[in-house]
Scaffold this active site. Structure first.
Site, PDB file in Angstrom:
ATOM      1  N   LYS A  11     -86.251  46.233 -27.129  1.00 36.52           N
ATOM      2  CA  LYS A  11     -85.243  45.186 -27.287  1.00 36.52           C
ATOM      3  C   LYS A  11     -85.651  44.177 -28.372  1.00 36.52           C
ATOM      4  O   LYS A  11     -86.800  44.165 -28.826  1.00 36.52           O
ATOM      5  CB  LYS A  11     -85.024  44.513 -25.926  1.00 36.52           C
ATOM      6  CG  LYS A  11     -84.444  45.467 -24.853  1.00 36.52           C
ATOM      7  CD  LYS A  11     -84.105  44.715 -23.562  1.00 36.52           C
ATOM      8  CE  LYS A  11     -83.506  45.654 -22.514  1.00 36.52           C
ATOM      9  NZ  LYS A  11     -83.097  44.932 -21.280  1.00 36.52           N
ATOM     10  N   HIS A 117     -85.527  48.784 -22.519  1.00 40.67           N
ATOM     11  CA  HIS A 117     -84.551  49.443 -21.653  1.00 40.67           C
ATOM     12  C   HIS A 117     -85.012  50.864 -21.411  1.00 40.67           C
ATOM     13  O   HIS A 117     -85.578  51.488 -22.301  1.00 40.67           O
ATOM     14  CB  HIS A 117     -83.163  49.486 -22.318  1.00 40.67           C
ATOM     15  CG  HIS A 117     -82.245  50.493 -21.672  1.00 40.67           C
ATOM     16  ND1 HIS A 117     -81.526  50.198 -20.542  1.00 40.67           N
ATOM     17  CD2 HIS A 117     -82.006  51.792 -21.957  1.00 40.67           C
ATOM     18  CE1 HIS A 117     -80.858  51.293 -20.168  1.00 40.67           C
ATOM     19  NE2 HIS A 117     -81.131  52.264 -21.014  1.00 40.67           N
TER      20      HIS A 117
HETATM   21  P1  RTP Z   1     -82.387  48.111 -18.437  1.00 39.59           P
HETATM   22  O1  RTP Z   1     -81.056  48.703 -18.018  1.00 39.59           O
HETATM   23  O2  RTP Z   1     -82.255  47.167 -19.597  1.00 39.59           O
HETATM   24  O3  RTP Z   1     -83.431  49.160 -18.627  1.00 39.59           O
HETATM   25  O4  RTP Z   1     -82.959  47.208 -17.255  1.00 39.59           O
HETATM   26  P2  RTP Z   1     -83.003  47.555 -15.708  1.00 39.59           P
HETATM   27  O5  RTP Z   1     -82.468  48.937 -15.461  1.00 39.59           O
HETATM   28  O6  RTP Z   1     -84.393  47.255 -15.244  1.00 39.59           O
HETATM   29  O7  RTP Z   1     -82.023  46.465 -15.112  1.00 39.59           O
HETATM   30  P3  RTP Z   1     -80.427  46.548 -14.914  1.00 39.59           P
HETATM   31  O8  RTP Z   1     -80.137  46.205 -13.505  1.00 39.59           O
HETATM   32  O9  RTP Z   1     -79.880  47.841 -15.465  1.00 39.59           O
HETATM   33  O10 RTP Z   1     -79.922  45.338 -15.811  1.00 39.59           O
HETATM   34  C1  RTP Z   1     -79.768  45.473 -17.217  1.00 39.59           C
HETATM   35  C2  RTP Z   1     -80.349  44.253 -17.898  1.00 39.59           C
HETATM   36  O11 RTP Z   1     -79.574  43.111 -17.568  1.00 39.59           O
HETATM   37  C3  RTP Z   1     -80.418  41.981 -17.432  1.00 39.59           C
HETATM   38  N1  RTP Z   1     -80.300  41.427 -16.105  1.00 39.59           N
HETATM   39  N2  RTP Z   1     -80.234  40.165 -15.885  1.00 39.59           N
HETATM   40  N3  RTP Z   1     -80.034  37.615 -14.650  1.00 39.59           N
HETATM   41  C4  RTP Z   1     -80.059  38.704 -13.893  1.00 39.59           C
HETATM   42  O12 RTP Z   1     -80.002  38.678 -12.692  1.00 39.59           O
HETATM   43  C5  RTP Z   1     -80.154  39.996 -14.562  1.00 39.59           C
HETATM   44  N4  RTP Z   1     -80.170  41.148 -13.957  1.00 39.59           N
HETATM   45  C6  RTP Z   1     -80.271  42.078 -14.943  1.00 39.59           C
HETATM   46  C7  RTP Z   1     -81.837  42.412 -17.668  1.00 39.59           C
HETATM   47  O13 RTP Z   1     -82.192  42.080 -18.996  1.00 39.59           O
HETATM   48  C8  RTP Z   1     -81.781  43.915 -17.473  1.00 39.59           C
HETATM   49  O14 RTP Z   1     -82.753  44.555 -18.257  1.00 39.59           O
HETATM   50 MG    MG Z   2     -80.617  49.581 -16.180  1.00 41.10          MG
END
Ligand code: RTP
Ligand code: MG
Length: 141
Positions: A11, A117
């Protein structure tokens, strides 16, 4: 375990920190091969399309704003159990909760600026790889 492919994005925060090479080293040390790669500065449309599953979430606008704030490095990874292996290397979404030695623990500043990601399942991996790479630009080996 089966050989899988997964989509990884370094990112804008991690690209700005100049740690692309350090993150690539972790992929390679874990037995993941980089089989396609491109640096991009995503348009709003491209970022919204990529994260379409999160469109109704409260953090969607912040997520898209962040993802278009600078260039990203996009890669397809291949290896035994690549999807889970990459998620293990990344660590938890919130870097404060990420296990020591994971990419997010070492390089991420916040849940928004969280360095990487990674696809979360076989179905999303296939869709996400196809989103960025035509099949003829993927070099399985
Ligand atoms: P990614 O898709 O980016 O690999 O991350 P992830 O699976 O660990 O998390 P996901 O639930 O898919 O969420 C995508 C991205 O959104 C942001 N996020 N912010 N403020 C919040 O509660 C929140 N929750 C998620 C994060 O940057 C996450 O990587
Ligand atoms: Mg995700």
């Amino acid at each position: 375990m089966a050989v899988e492919r997964t989509l990884s994005i370094i990112k804008p925060d991690a690209v700005a920190k100049n740690v692309i090479g350090k993150i690539y080293q972790r992929f390679e040390d874990a037995g993941l091969k980089i089989i396609a790669a491109r640096m991009m500065h995503l348009s709003r449309n491209e970022a919204e399309g990529f994260y379409a599953v999160h469109r109704e979430r409260p953090f969607f606008k912040d997520l898209v704003d962040f993802m278009i704030s600078g260039p990203v490095m996009v890669q397809a990874l291949e290896g035994e159990g690549a999807i889970l292996k990459n998620r293990d290397l990344m660590g938890a979404t919130d870097p404060k909760k990420a296990a020591p030695g994971t990419i997010r623990a070492d390089f991420a500043a916040s849940i928004d600026a969280n360095a990487v990601h990674g696809s979360d399942a076989a179905e999303t991996a296939a869709v996400e790889i196809a989103y960025f790479f035509p099949a003829l630009n993927v070099y399985s080996r």
